[in-house]
Scaffold this active site. Structure first.
Site, PDB file in Angstrom:
ATOM      1  N   ASP A  34     -52.410  36.955  71.883  1.00  0.00           N
ATOM      2  CA  ASP A  34     -52.815  37.566  73.153  1.00  0.00           C
ATOM      3  C   ASP A  34     -53.543  36.553  74.027  1.00  0.00           C
ATOM      4  OD1 ASP A  34     -51.819  39.798  72.073  1.00  0.00           O
ATOM      5  OD2 ASP A  34     -53.712  40.907  71.940  1.00  0.00           O
ATOM      6  N   ALA A  35     -54.365  35.739  73.369  1.00  0.00           N
ATOM      7  CA  ALA A  35     -55.160  34.766  74.114  1.00  0.00           C
ATOM      8  C   ALA A  35     -54.247  33.743  74.800  1.00  0.00           C
ATOM      9  CB  ALA A  35     -56.128  34.059  73.183  1.00  0.00           C
ATOM     10  N   TYR A  37     -51.201  34.242  75.663  1.00  0.00           N
ATOM     11  CA  TYR A  37     -50.515  34.958  76.725  1.00  0.00           C
ATOM     12  C   TYR A  37     -51.405  35.017  77.973  1.00  0.00           C
ATOM     13  CZ  TYR A  37     -48.232  38.785  79.180  1.00  0.00           C
ATOM     14  OH  TYR A  37     -47.618  39.551  80.137  1.00  0.00           O
ATOM     15  N   ASP A  38     -52.667  35.376  77.758  1.00  0.00           N
ATOM     16  CA  ASP A  38     -53.602  35.458  78.881  1.00  0.00           C
ATOM     17  C   ASP A  38     -53.735  34.116  79.597  1.00  0.00           C
ATOM     18  OD1 ASP A  38     -54.009  38.078  78.329  1.00  0.00           O
ATOM     19  OD2 ASP A  38     -55.883  37.778  77.237  1.00  0.00           O
ATOM     20  N   SER A  83     -34.468  69.092  81.195  1.00  0.00           N
ATOM     21  CA  SER A  83     -35.292  69.150  79.996  1.00  0.00           C
ATOM     22  C   SER A  83     -34.385  69.494  78.816  1.00  0.00           C
ATOM     23  CB  SER A  83     -36.454  70.114  80.193  1.00  0.00           C
ATOM     24  OG  SER A  83     -36.120  71.366  79.719  1.00  0.00           O
ATOM     25  N   LEU A  84     -34.945  69.671  77.650  1.00  0.00           N
ATOM     26  CA  LEU A  84     -34.131  69.890  76.457  1.00  0.00           C
ATOM     27  C   LEU A  84     -34.426  71.244  75.852  1.00  0.00           C
ATOM     28  CD1 LEU A  84     -34.608  66.453  74.661  1.00  0.00           C
ATOM     29  CD2 LEU A  84     -32.523  67.269  75.763  1.00  0.00           C
ATOM     30  N   GLU A 117     -32.571  60.349  67.904  1.00  0.00           N
ATOM     31  CA  GLU A 117     -33.674  59.555  68.438  1.00  0.00           C
ATOM     32  C   GLU A 117     -35.004  60.234  68.118  1.00  0.00           C
ATOM     33  OE1 GLU A 117     -33.026  59.158  72.643  1.00  0.00           O
ATOM     34  OE2 GLU A 117     -30.916  58.584  72.377  1.00  0.00           O
ATOM     35  N   LYS A 119     -38.294  61.892  69.013  1.00  0.00           N
ATOM     36  CA  LYS A 119     -38.745  62.501  70.257  1.00  0.00           C
ATOM     37  C   LYS A 119     -40.159  61.999  70.534  1.00  0.00           C
ATOM     38  CE  LYS A 119     -38.828  66.880  72.748  1.00  0.00           C
ATOM     39  NZ  LYS A 119     -40.060  66.703  73.493  1.00  0.00           N
ATOM     40  N   ASP A 121     -43.721  61.514  72.097  1.00  0.00           N
ATOM     41  CA  ASP A 121     -44.643  62.448  72.715  1.00  0.00           C
ATOM     42  C   ASP A 121     -45.419  61.746  73.824  1.00  0.00           C
ATOM     43  OD1 ASP A 121     -45.694  64.895  73.105  1.00  0.00           O
ATOM     44  OD2 ASP A 121     -47.077  64.844  71.413  1.00  0.00           O
ATOM     45  N   ARG A 140     -41.406  62.607  86.038  1.00  0.00           N
ATOM     46  CA  ARG A 140     -40.365  63.632  86.032  1.00  0.00           C
ATOM     47  C   ARG A 140     -40.722  64.789  86.967  1.00  0.00           C
ATOM     48  NH1 ARG A 140     -39.792  68.344  83.075  1.00  0.00           N
ATOM     49  NH2 ARG A 140     -37.656  69.077  82.960  1.00  0.00           N
ATOM     50  N   GLU A 177     -39.542  57.310  78.153  1.00  0.00           N
ATOM     51  CA  GLU A 177     -40.811  57.969  77.876  1.00  0.00           C
ATOM     52  C   GLU A 177     -41.929  56.941  77.886  1.00  0.00           C
ATOM     53  OE1 GLU A 177     -40.394  61.170  77.543  1.00  0.00           O
ATOM     54  OE2 GLU A 177     -42.030  62.037  76.376  1.00  0.00           O
ATOM     55  N   TYR A 229     -34.306  55.856  77.204  1.00  0.00           N
ATOM     56  CA  TYR A 229     -33.363  56.646  76.412  1.00  0.00           C
ATOM     57  C   TYR A 229     -32.254  57.350  77.184  1.00  0.00           C
ATOM     58  CZ  TYR A 229     -36.983  60.128  77.565  1.00  0.00           C
ATOM     59  OH  TYR A 229     -37.902  60.916  78.205  1.00  0.00           O
ATOM     60  N   LYS A 317     -37.712  70.119  66.801  1.00  0.00           N
ATOM     61  CA  LYS A 317     -39.157  69.863  66.710  1.00  0.00           C
ATOM     62  C   LYS A 317     -39.642  69.842  65.259  1.00  0.00           C
ATOM     63  CE  LYS A 317     -41.471  70.050  70.125  1.00  0.00           C
ATOM     64  NZ  LYS A 317     -41.702  70.785  71.359  1.00  0.00           N
ATOM     65  N   CYS A 411     -83.999  64.431  68.418  1.00  0.00           N
ATOM     66  CA  CYS A 411     -83.017  63.782  67.550  1.00  0.00           C
ATOM     67  C   CYS A 411     -83.143  64.326  66.126  1.00  0.00           C
ATOM     68  CB  CYS A 411     -83.220  62.272  67.543  1.00  0.00           C
ATOM     69  SG  CYS A 411     -82.167  61.440  66.335  1.00  0.00           S
ATOM     70  N   CYS A 414     -84.475  61.271  63.807  1.00  0.00           N
ATOM     71  CA  CYS A 414     -85.766  60.585  63.943  1.00  0.00           C
ATOM     72  C   CYS A 414     -86.768  61.361  64.782  1.00  0.00           C
ATOM     73  CB  CYS A 414     -85.568  59.181  64.511  1.00  0.00           C
ATOM     74  SG  CYS A 414     -85.163  59.159  66.259  1.00  0.00           S
ATOM     75  N   CYS A 429     -80.002  60.041  71.833  1.00  0.00           N
ATOM     76  CA  CYS A 429     -81.326  59.867  71.260  1.00  0.00           C
ATOM     77  C   CYS A 429     -81.903  58.577  71.832  1.00  0.00           C
ATOM     78  CB  CYS A 429     -81.210  59.749  69.736  1.00  0.00           C
ATOM     79  SG  CYS A 429     -82.640  58.959  68.984  1.00  0.00           S
ATOM     80  N   CYS A 434     -84.356  54.603  65.621  1.00  0.00           N
ATOM     81  CA  CYS A 434     -83.708  55.750  64.988  1.00  0.00           C
ATOM     82  C   CYS A 434     -82.892  55.265  63.785  1.00  0.00           C
ATOM     83  CB  CYS A 434     -82.799  56.453  65.985  1.00  0.00           C
ATOM     84  SG  CYS A 434     -81.835  57.778  65.265  1.00  0.00           S
TER      85      CYS A 434
HETATM   86  S1  IVH Z   1     -33.518  62.872  76.632  1.00  0.00           S
HETATM   87  C1  IVH Z   1     -31.165  65.363  79.328  1.00  0.00           C
HETATM   88  N1  IVH Z   1     -34.633  61.536  74.669  1.00  0.00           N
HETATM   89  O1  IVH Z   1     -38.562  65.324  75.838  1.00  0.00           O
HETATM   90  C2  IVH Z   1     -31.938  64.367  78.586  1.00  0.00           C
HETATM   91  N2  IVH Z   1     -36.000  63.015  75.933  1.00  0.00           N
HETATM   92  O2  IVH Z   1     -38.142  68.189  76.033  1.00  0.00           O
HETATM   93  C3  IVH Z   1     -33.382  64.652  78.648  1.00  0.00           C
HETATM   94  N3  IVH Z   1     -38.339  63.048  75.255  1.00  0.00           N
HETATM   95  O3  IVH Z   1     -38.423  65.480  79.341  1.00  0.00           O
HETATM   96  C4  IVH Z   1     -34.247  63.685  78.017  1.00  0.00           C
HETATM   97  N4  IVH Z   1     -38.155  61.568  73.635  1.00  0.00           N
HETATM   98  O4  IVH Z   1     -39.959  63.709  78.244  1.00  0.00           O
HETATM   99  C5  IVH Z   1     -34.827  62.438  75.654  1.00  0.00           C
HETATM  100  N5  IVH Z   1     -35.475  60.260  72.925  1.00  0.00           N
HETATM  101  C6  IVH Z   1     -35.662  61.161  73.899  1.00  0.00           C
HETATM  102  C7  IVH Z   1     -36.921  61.727  74.178  1.00  0.00           C
HETATM  103  C8  IVH Z   1     -37.056  62.668  75.201  1.00  0.00           C
HETATM  104  C9  IVH Z   1     -38.982  62.349  74.293  1.00  0.00           C
HETATM  105  C10 IVH Z   1     -38.997  64.028  76.130  1.00  0.00           C
HETATM  106  C11 IVH Z   1     -38.707  63.842  77.601  1.00  0.00           C
HETATM  107  C12 IVH Z   1     -38.049  65.109  78.042  1.00  0.00           C
HETATM  108  C13 IVH Z   1     -38.536  66.070  77.018  1.00  0.00           C
HETATM  109  C14 IVH Z   1     -37.617  67.260  76.915  1.00  0.00           C
END
Ligand code: IVH
Length: 669
Positions: A34-35, A37-38, A83-84, A117, A119, A121, A140, A177, A229, A317, A411, A414, A429, A434
Site C-alpha cells: 500500500d505504501a 502504491y501511495d 430486481s430478482l 453467482e 449474491k 450484499d 439503482r 454491486e 455482473y 437466499k 463509571c 472507577c 468516563c 480508570c
Molecule cells: S443480477 C436482472 N447478480 O440483488 C438482473 N444481482 O435482488 C438483476 N445482486 O438489485 C441483477 N448480487 O443489487 C445480480 N450476482 C448478482 C447479484 C445481484 C447481488 C443484487 C442486486 C439486485 C438485487 C436483486
C-alpha cells in the site's frame, strides 16, 4: 523537470497505477505494498500540481473526491434495472428450472446451462463507459430512476476510469454491486462509535451510506469495492452469454467475482448452493444467497421478463443468521478510550453454527430506541461476521416489570464522573486512571494487529494489573521471569515464551507501534500513513497540526487528536520508557523487486516454525502476496501439520507445495 519529461512520466504513472489497481482488485494478487502504491500516487499528484494542464479526467488522482454536492440529481436508466425474484428452498428452485423449460417448450430431460453467482450484499449501480471512458455512474434507485453518483463512484479504486482495451466499444453500460468488506465495515463502525456516531447495522447499509455521500471526499476514504455482473445497453460489441460476458469484463479491467461458475442443470445449481453455504463463512465480504441465471443471452431474450424481474434469473437466499434468545442481563462496559457501552448478556444460542452469548447494544440511545430491556426475548443476528447484534425485541413476550437500564451515573469501574459530549451518542468516563481504560489500552497494545505480543492475552494482562506489575504499556518491557512466576499455573517454559514474545515485539514496524499507542481516531490505516509520512516517532511527535493536515486523508479531528496525545507529558514519558527498554520501531523498507515479487503464497495447516502473521509479513517484505485460499493464481502452498482441503486443492491444481523449512530456505535464498 521540463514539460515533455513531465508529460511522459505522467503517462507512465497512469499506466503503472492502473496496472496495480488491476492486479489488486481484479486479479487479487498485488505486486506492491500500500505504501508503494501511495508513493506512486503522490508522485503523480506532485507533477499535476506543477503542470496543471496535464490533469486529465481519467487520471488516478481524480479519485480523491470532487467538491461536495448540494443534492444528487435524478437520472433515468435507459434500460430498467430489474430486481430478482427470491427462492427460499430447493423445491422453489426446482420449480424455477421446470418453469423455464416449460416456457421454452423444452423437454424436462433437457438440462439448461446456468451461471451461478454469489449474491453480493451491497447496492446495485450502473457504470457507463463511452468510447472506453467512465462518463457516468448511478445507483439503482427504484429500478427506473436512480441518483447520479458519478463523482463518488470515481473514488472506488476497483472501478477503472478507462476500460483496458485498445478499441473500446462505443458504449458499455455495466451493472454491478458496490460493497464494503467485513474488515473495513468493522473498522468503520469502531471509528464511528469512537467518534460518538451511530454504527451501521450491516455492511450493506455502510456501503450505501458511503456511496450516497454528498461529499465525495468521504466516499474516497471508505474502501468500497465492486463486482460487475450484468450488462446494460452495449453498442459496438456483442455479448452472447453471461459466461462470455463475465470472462470479458475482467479483461477490460472490471472486477468479476472469481467464485462465479457455469453449471449444467438443476443439480449443478444445488451443488453450487451447498458449496457457497460453506464458503460463505470464510469470505471477507457478506453474501446473502446465490443468483442463478440462464447462461445464453438468446434464451434470456426468449424468456423475457415479468413486470419487475426477469424470468431467466432468480435469487436463492440463504437462511438468515438469526435466532431467538433472552437477554439475561445488560452490563455497562468501559472501553479503551473511556466510552461506556451497554452490552447484552444473552442466554447462549446457536446462530448458524456459532454460539452467541453477548451482543453489543452499541450505545444508550440505540438501546433506548430499540427499547431493549433485561429479561426481553429478542432476535439476534450475526450480520457482518463476528459481532452479533440484537435486531428486534419481541415486545409481545415482555414480562411485567422489565425496565430499561439507565445511563450509569458514574463509571462502573472507577466511579469517576462520566459525560455525554454534546452532539455525540457516546458516554465517556473521564477518569484518567480508570482501570478499565488502562486494561483495554494494554490489551490493544499487545493485540495481533498492534505489537502482536504472542500469548499475551486478556487473562495475563489482567493478572499483571492485579499484581500491580504493570501500570502502563511501558512496564511490559521491564517484566522479569520472576514476575510471571507469581501467576497461578505458570511454568518456566511459558514464562520464557512470554518474555521472548515481549522482546521480539521491540522491533515491530513503526506503523504498528503508532497504532498500538491507541491514539484516538488513529486506526491501522492512518497509522500507516503517519509512519510513511514521518518515518519516526520523534518526527511524528513534533509534527504541528498543520503538517499533519498536509497528509492526504488526515482531517482536523485526527490531527488534533494526535497533537493532543503528544502534548501530554504522561504519554511522552511512557514512550521514553519504552525506548529506554530497547523498543525501536522498524521503518518499513520498500522492497519493489523482492525475492517473492509477484508470487502468491497460501499458508495452511498447523504452522510450528512461525505464526501466520509472521509468514504474511515475511512474504510481503519480499514483495509477495499471502492469500487466504488456493486458486489457479496461487504459486506456492506452504503446508504445516494436518493440512486439509487447501492442500488437496493445491495438489489437484498442481500448485507447488512446500514444507515450512523449505519455505524458510527459499526466503533465505
Ligand atoms: S443480477 C436482472 N447478480 O440483488 C438482473 N444481482 O435482488 C438483476 N445482486 O438489485 C441483477 N448480487 O443489487 C445480480 N450476482 C448478482 C447479484 C445481484 C447481488 C443484487 C442486486 C439486485 C438485487 C436483486
Amino acid at each position: 523537470m521540463d514539460r515533455q519529461a513531465a508529460e511522459n512520466r505522467v503517462k507512465q504513472l497512469h499506466k503503472e497505477i492502473n496496472r496495480h489497481n488491476y492486479l489488486y482488485y481484479v486479479e487479487d494478487r498485488p505486486e506492491i505494498t500500500d505504501a508503494e502504491y501511495d508513493q506512486l500516487l503522490r508522485e503523480l499528484q506532485q507533477l499535476e500540481k506543477e503542470f496543471p494542464e496535464l490533469v486529465t479526467q481519467d487520471s488516478p488522482t481524480q479519485r480523491v473526491g470532487a467538491a461536495p454536492l448540494e443534492k444528487f440529481s435524478q437520472v433515468a436508466h435507459r434500460l430498467p434495472m430489474l430486481s430478482l425474484e427470491n427462492a427460499f428452498n430447493e423445491g422453489e428452485m426446482r420449480d424455477f428450472d421446470e418453469r423455464i423449460k416449460r416456457f421454452l417448450g423444452l423437454p424436462m430431460a433437457n438440462e439448461i446451462d446456468y451461471v451461478c453467482e454469489p449474491k453480493m450484499d451491497g447496492l446495485a449501480v450502473e457504470l457507463i463507459y463511452e468510447e472506453g471512458t467512465l462518463t457516468f455512474g448511478a445507483t439503482r434507485g427504484d429500478g427506473y430512476v436512480g441518483e447520479d453518483v458519478t463523482q463518488n463512484l470515481k473514488t472506488v479504486k476497483a472501478i477503472p476510469l478507462r476500460l483496458h482495451c485498445s478499441h473500446p466499444p462505443r458504449l458499455v453500460e455495466v451493472r454491478g454491486e458496490v460493497y464494503l468488506g467485513l474488515a473495513p465495515f468493522q473498522k468503520l463502525n469502531m471509528e464511528r462509535e469512537e467518534a460518538g456516531l451511530p454504527p451501521f447495522a450491516n455492511p450493506r447499509n455502510a456501503a450505501a451510506g458511503s456511496l450516497r455521500q454528498l461529499d465525495p471526499r468521504i466516499t474516497a476514504r471508505r474502501p468500497l469495492s465492486i463486482f460487475s455482473y450484468a450488462p446494460g445497453i452495449v453498442e459496438g460489441y456483442e455479448f452472447v452469454s453471461q459466461s462470455q460476458m463475465l470472462a470479458t469484463l475482467p479483461q477490460w479491467g472490471l472486477p468479476v467475482n472469481p467464485l462465479i461458475r457455469k453449471v449444467n442443470g438443476i443439480n449443478g445449481v444445488l451443488a453450487y448452493y451447498r458449496e457457497m453455504g460453506e464458503t460463505r463463512e470464510t469470505l471477507p465480504y457478506e453474501i446473502d444467497g446465490v443468483v442463478v441465471k440462464v447462461d445464453s443471452f438468446d434464451l434470456q431474450r426468449d424468456l423475457g421478463e415479468k413486470s419487475r424481474s426477469p424470468r431467466w434469473a432468480i435469487a436463492w437466499k440463504f437462511p438468515p443468521r438469526q435466532a431467538i434468545t433472552v437477554v439475561e442481563d445488560i452490563v455497562p462496559q468501559v472501553g479503551r478510550t473511556g466510552v461506556i457501552t451497554p452490552v447484552a448478556h444473552l442466554r447462549p444460542v446457536e446462530v448458524s453454527g456459532v454460539i452467541v452469548s453477548r451482543a453489543t447494544l452499541h450505545n444508550w440511545e440505540e438501546m433506548e430506541k430499540k427499547d431493549i430491556r433485561k429479561g426481553d426475548t429478542v432476535i439476534v443476528e450475526r450480520a457482518g461476521d463476528v459481532i452479533p447484534a440484537v435486531v428486534k425485541v419481541m415486545t409481545e413476550k415482555r414480562v411485567a416489570g422489565a425496565e430499561l437500564l439507565a445511563v450509569p451515573a458514574a463509571c462502573p469501574e472507577c466511579g469517576s464522573e462520566i459525560v455525554k459530549i454534546p452532539g455525540e451518542v457516546a458516554v465517556r468516563c473521564l477518569g484518567l486512571t480508570c482501570p478499565a481504560q488502562i486494561r483495554e489500552t494494554i490489551i490493544h497494545f499487545a493485540s495481533r494487529h498492534a505489537m502482536d505480543i504472542e500469548g499475551m492475552g486478556d487473562k495475563y494482562i489482567e493478572q499483571l494489573l492485579r499484581l500491580g506489575l504493570v501500570k502502563t504499556v511501558a512496564d511490559l518491557y521491564y517484566l522479569k521471569k520472576e514476575d510471571f512466576m507469581r501467576f497461578e499455573r505458570m511454568g518456566d517454559k511459558l514464562a520464557e515464551n512470554l518474555l521472548n514474545a515481549i522482546d521480539s515485539s521491540k522491533h515491530r514496524e513503526l506503523s504498528r507501534f503508532i497504532y498500538a499507542l491507541g491514539i484516538r481516531h488513529v486506526g491501522e490505516h492512518t497509522a500507516k500513513l503517519l509512519a510513511n509520512a514521518f518515518g519516526s516517532i520523534e518526527h511524528l511527535g513534533k509534527a504541528t497540526e498543520e503538517e499533519l493536515l498536509s497528509i492526504h486523508e488526515v482531517g482536523p479531528q485526527v490531527a488534533q487528536s494526535i497533537s493532543t496525545f503528544f502534548h501530554n507529558p504522561v504519554n511522552l514519558e511512557v514512550i521514553e520508557r519504552m525506548f529506554a527498554a530497547g523498543v525501536r520501531p522498524a521503518v518499513e523498507e520498500k522492497r519493489l523487486g523482492g525475492r517473492f515479487a509477484g508470487k502468491t503464497f497460501v499458508f495452511t495447516g498447523a504452522l510450528s516454525r512461525f505464526t501466520r502473521d509472521d509468514a504474511k509479513r515475511m512474504v510481503e517484505n519480499e514483495g509477495g502476496h499471502a492469500a487466504g485460499s488456493v486458486s489457479k493464481k496461487t504459486d506456492y502452498v506452504v503446508a504445516g501439520a494436518e493440512a486439509g482441503s487447501k492442500l488437496d486443492k493445491a495438489r489437484q491444481l498442481g500448485v507447488a507445495v512446500l514444507t515450512e523449512d523449505e519455505f524458510l530456505r527459499m526466503l533465505e535464498g
